[in-house]
Scaffold this motif. Structure first.
Motif, PDB file in Angstrom:
ATOM      1  N   SER A  53     -79.213  -3.525  78.403  1.00 55.54           N
ATOM      2  CA  SER A  53     -78.648  -2.335  77.774  1.00 55.54           C
ATOM      3  C   SER A  53     -77.720  -2.774  76.657  1.00 55.54           C
ATOM      4  O   SER A  53     -77.469  -3.971  76.474  1.00 55.54           O
ATOM      5  CB  SER A  53     -77.872  -1.487  78.794  1.00 55.54           C
ATOM      6  N   SER A  54     -77.171  -1.805  75.942  1.00 53.04           N
ATOM      7  CA  SER A  54     -76.325  -2.131  74.793  1.00 53.04           C
ATOM      8  C   SER A  54     -75.015  -2.784  75.192  1.00 53.04           C
ATOM      9  O   SER A  54     -74.329  -3.369  74.359  1.00 53.04           O
ATOM     10  CB  SER A  54     -76.030  -0.862  73.987  1.00 53.04           C
ATOM     11  N   VAL A  55     -74.644  -2.721  76.471  1.00 56.44           N
ATOM     12  CA  VAL A  55     -73.399  -3.354  76.923  1.00 56.44           C
ATOM     13  C   VAL A  55     -73.646  -4.665  77.652  1.00 56.44           C
ATOM     14  O   VAL A  55     -72.721  -5.319  78.110  1.00 56.44           O
ATOM     15  CB  VAL A  55     -72.567  -2.393  77.816  1.00 56.44           C
ATOM     16  N   ASP A  56     -74.913  -5.052  77.797  1.00 63.46           N
ATOM     17  CA  ASP A  56     -75.289  -6.320  78.442  1.00 63.46           C
ATOM     18  C   ASP A  56     -75.635  -7.297  77.328  1.00 63.46           C
ATOM     19  O   ASP A  56     -76.754  -7.343  76.837  1.00 63.46           O
ATOM     20  CB  ASP A  56     -76.498  -6.084  79.354  1.00 63.46           C
ATOM     21  N   VAL A  57     -74.661  -8.112  76.932  1.00 68.17           N
ATOM     22  CA  VAL A  57     -74.764  -8.822  75.655  1.00 68.17           C
ATOM     23  C   VAL A  57     -75.144 -10.284  75.820  1.00 68.17           C
ATOM     24  O   VAL A  57     -74.962 -10.900  76.869  1.00 68.17           O
ATOM     25  CB  VAL A  57     -73.434  -8.739  74.877  1.00 68.17           C
ATOM     26  N   VAL A  58     -75.681 -10.832  74.735  1.00 70.27           N
ATOM     27  CA  VAL A  58     -75.887 -12.259  74.572  1.00 70.27           C
ATOM     28  C   VAL A  58     -75.093 -12.670  73.337  1.00 70.27           C
ATOM     29  O   VAL A  58     -75.157 -12.008  72.308  1.00 70.27           O
ATOM     30  CB  VAL A  58     -77.379 -12.608  74.329  1.00 70.27           C
ATOM     31  N   THR A  59     -74.333 -13.736  73.420  1.00 64.07           N
ATOM     32  CA  THR A  59     -73.613 -14.231  72.250  1.00 64.07           C
ATOM     33  C   THR A  59     -74.282 -15.499  71.739  1.00 64.07           C
ATOM     34  O   THR A  59     -75.113 -16.110  72.411  1.00 64.07           O
ATOM     35  CB  THR A  59     -72.148 -14.570  72.594  1.00 64.07           C
ATOM     36  N   GLU A  60     -73.921 -15.880  70.539  1.00 65.63           N
ATOM     37  CA  GLU A  60     -74.449 -17.121  69.970  1.00 65.63           C
ATOM     38  C   GLU A  60     -74.110 -18.318  70.844  1.00 65.63           C
ATOM     39  O   GLU A  60     -74.854 -19.300  70.893  1.00 65.63           O
ATOM     40  CB  GLU A  60     -73.865 -17.333  68.571  1.00 65.63           C
ATOM     41  N   MET A  61     -73.032 -18.239  71.613  1.00 67.53           N
ATOM     42  CA  MET A  61     -72.621 -19.360  72.442  1.00 67.53           C
ATOM     43  C   MET A  61     -73.463 -19.468  73.717  1.00 67.53           C
ATOM     44  O   MET A  61     -73.666 -20.566  74.229  1.00 67.53           O
ATOM     45  CB  MET A  61     -71.138 -19.248  72.780  1.00 67.53           C
ATOM     46  N   ASP A  62     -73.943 -18.346  74.251  1.00 69.80           N
ATOM     47  CA  ASP A  62     -74.904 -18.417  75.362  1.00 69.80           C
ATOM     48  C   ASP A  62     -76.104 -19.271  74.956  1.00 69.80           C
ATOM     49  O   ASP A  62     -76.555 -20.158  75.699  1.00 69.80           O
ATOM     50  CB  ASP A  62     -75.459 -17.025  75.714  1.00 69.80           C
ATOM     51  N   GLU A  85     -81.516 -18.457  81.789  1.00 68.63           N
ATOM     52  CA  GLU A  85     -81.286 -17.034  81.555  1.00 68.63           C
ATOM     53  C   GLU A  85     -81.698 -16.615  80.148  1.00 68.63           C
ATOM     54  O   GLU A  85     -82.235 -15.529  79.948  1.00 68.63           O
ATOM     55  CB  GLU A  85     -79.810 -16.675  81.776  1.00 68.63           C
ATOM     56  N   GLU A  86     -81.434 -17.453  79.171  1.00 63.47           N
ATOM     57  CA  GLU A  86     -81.667 -17.054  77.786  1.00 63.47           C
ATOM     58  C   GLU A  86     -83.041 -17.444  77.265  1.00 63.47           C
ATOM     59  O   GLU A  86     -83.255 -17.554  76.066  1.00 63.47           O
ATOM     60  CB  GLU A  86     -80.565 -17.618  76.880  1.00 63.47           C
ATOM     61  N   GLY A  87     -83.996 -17.678  78.169  1.00 59.75           N
ATOM     62  CA  GLY A  87     -85.368 -17.841  77.741  1.00 59.75           C
ATOM     63  C   GLY A  87     -85.998 -19.183  78.007  1.00 59.75           C
ATOM     64  O   GLY A  87     -87.216 -19.343  77.846  1.00 59.75           O
ATOM     65  N   ALA A  88     -85.212 -20.195  78.389  1.00 63.49           N
ATOM     66  CA  ALA A  88     -85.792 -21.504  78.670  1.00 63.49           C
ATOM     67  C   ALA A  88     -86.717 -21.402  79.876  1.00 63.49           C
ATOM     68  O   ALA A  88     -86.328 -20.913  80.928  1.00 63.49           O
ATOM     69  CB  ALA A  88     -84.693 -22.522  78.943  1.00 63.49           C
ATOM     70  N   SER A  89     -87.957 -21.843  79.706  1.00 68.16           N
ATOM     71  CA  SER A  89     -88.919 -21.797  80.806  1.00 68.16           C
ATOM     72  C   SER A  89     -89.915 -22.932  80.653  1.00 68.16           C
ATOM     73  O   SER A  89     -90.706 -22.946  79.717  1.00 68.16           O
ATOM     74  CB  SER A  89     -89.649 -20.447  80.822  1.00 68.16           C
ATOM     75  N   VAL A  90     -89.846 -23.890  81.581  1.00 68.85           N
ATOM     76  CA  VAL A  90     -90.742 -25.043  81.591  1.00 68.85           C
ATOM     77  C   VAL A  90     -91.278 -25.189  83.009  1.00 68.85           C
ATOM     78  O   VAL A  90     -90.508 -25.158  83.973  1.00 68.85           O
ATOM     79  CB  VAL A  90     -90.000 -26.329  81.167  1.00 68.85           C
ATOM     80  N   GLU A  91     -92.574 -25.334  83.158  1.00 67.79           N
ATOM     81  CA  GLU A  91     -93.172 -25.423  84.488  1.00 67.79           C
ATOM     82  C   GLU A  91     -92.799 -26.720  85.208  1.00 67.79           C
ATOM     83  O   GLU A  91     -92.369 -26.710  86.353  1.00 67.79           O
ATOM     84  CB  GLU A  91     -94.688 -25.302  84.382  1.00 67.79           C
ATOM     85  N   GLY A  92     -92.962 -27.854  84.550  1.00 68.24           N
ATOM     86  CA  GLY A  92     -92.641 -29.134  85.177  1.00 68.24           C
ATOM     87  C   GLY A  92     -93.715 -29.605  86.136  1.00 68.24           C
ATOM     88  O   GLY A  92     -94.532 -28.823  86.623  1.00 68.24           O
ATOM     89  N   THR A  93     -93.700 -30.898  86.427  1.00 69.95           N
ATOM     90  CA  THR A  93     -94.696 -31.504  87.321  1.00 69.95           C
ATOM     91  C   THR A  93     -94.065 -32.348  88.425  1.00 69.95           C
ATOM     92  O   THR A  93     -94.771 -32.925  89.243  1.00 69.95           O
ATOM     93  CB  THR A  93     -95.652 -32.402  86.507  1.00 69.95           C
ATOM     94  N   SER A  94     -92.743 -32.421  88.475  1.00 71.41           N
ATOM     95  CA  SER A  94     -92.061 -33.323  89.411  1.00 71.41           C
ATOM     96  C   SER A  94     -91.829 -32.727  90.784  1.00 71.41           C
ATOM     97  O   SER A  94     -91.469 -33.433  91.726  1.00 71.41           O
ATOM     98  CB  SER A  94     -90.706 -33.741  88.822  1.00 71.41           C
ATOM     99  N   GLY A  95     -91.958 -31.404  90.902  1.00 68.83           N
ATOM    100  CA  GLY A  95     -91.610 -30.736  92.153  1.00 68.83           C
ATOM    101  C   GLY A  95     -90.172 -30.260  92.212  1.00 68.83           C
ATOM    102  O   GLY A  95     -89.735 -29.715  93.216  1.00 68.83           O
TER     103      GLY A  95
END
Length: 281
Positions: A53-62, A85-95
């Motif tokens: 929502s408009s009050v749930d913000v992301v800043t440049e520092m996040d 939280e800010e979009g990083a998503s990697v599947e990985g293979t190490s378990g």
């Protein structure tokens, strides 16, 4: 029989060694990100985007903190998965998968309030079992951390949850979502719960609230609407400090409902929240 025991001992040693490695990586990444956020906060900090929502913000520092953390994790353990939280998503293979909240309590941070943190946990991808958790609270000058089966610590000191009072004498924390309808429902629950407890606090960082349960600064905490990165590290830290955590009766803590409390408070608090419908909007 002897060979089976030896194999089991080797597996146990390997798991403990893995915990050591993961904890060292998480501590380093959390401290570096915490320093970046504390020392690099611009005077004209602005909102970069909004989430639910408009009050749930992301800043440049996040975004900068998550980039720093994911870079450090990848450099140390390139085959691990990452959920940020800010979009990083990697599947990985190490378990192993890292669950990262680069800035828990963004609105507090935006307003210059001290209750914000960096939260990093590592879990097994097959089972979701959390092995290590670190919560860095730079404005408190505190680092909370735990490894599965080893207890919880604030800095170098072992911490424990408080002895359990009756629910009527319990200090309980909660948090609110950013969607208008959910907030209205959460306010109704707070209004009904308040006469049943000593008092209610609202700090603004779920990770810190969970660590405050671990350290005995709160008797209990509950919230609806959390994401995996909000609770992953703090949940492990609270449990390793002797607290009980969960969701609705018979369920693990989740976005539907997260409850953490000292053992004698947990049951009565969860029963009250179930009765009051804290698990739905």
């Amino acid at each position: 029989m002897r060979e089976a025991k030896d194999e089991g001992a080797r597996e146990d040693t390997a798991v403990e060694s893995l915990k050591d490695e993961l904890l060292a990586v998480a501590l380093d990444a959390a401290r570096q990100a915490g320093a970046l956020l504390r020392d690099g906060r611009p005077a004209d900090l602005a909102v970069a985007a909004t989430k639910t929502s408009s009050v749930d913000v992301v800043t440049e520092m996040d975004l900068a903190a998550e980039k720093l953390i994911t870079g450090l994790l990848t450099a140390a353990r390139p085959h691990d998965g990452v959920l940020g939280e800010e979009g990083a998503s990697v599947e990985g293979t190490s378990g192993v998968r890292w669950v990262v909240d680069p800035l828990d309590g963004t609105v507090n941070y935006l307003y210059g309030r001290p209750e914000w943190s960096v939260s990093i946990a590592a879990e097994l991808t097959g089972t979701g079992e959390r092995l290590v958790g670190v919560v860095e609270a730079p404005m408190r000058g505190e680092t909370y951390h735990a490894a599965l089966g080893r207890g919880a610590r604030l800095g170098g000191e072992v911490v424990h949850c408080r002895p359990s009072p009756p629910l009527a004498q319990a200090l309980v924390a909660t948090g609110f979502g950013y969607l208008r309808g959910r907030r209205a429902a959460q306010a109704a629950v707070v209004g009904a719960l308040l006469p049943r407890v000593r008092d209610i606090r609202r700090g603004g960082s779920a990770a810190i609230d969970l660590c405050d349960v671990a350290c005995g600064r709160l008797d209990g905490y509950y919230e609806r609407g959390l994401n995996p990165w909000d609770l992953a590290a703090g949940d492990l830290i609270a449990r390793e400090a002797g607290a009980l955590t969960g969701g609705r009766p018979g369920e693990a803590g989740s976005g539907e409902l997260m409850v953490a409390a000292s053992p004698g408070v947990f049951g009565p608090l969860r029963e009250a929240l179930e009765e009051l419908g804290a698990w739905h909007d």
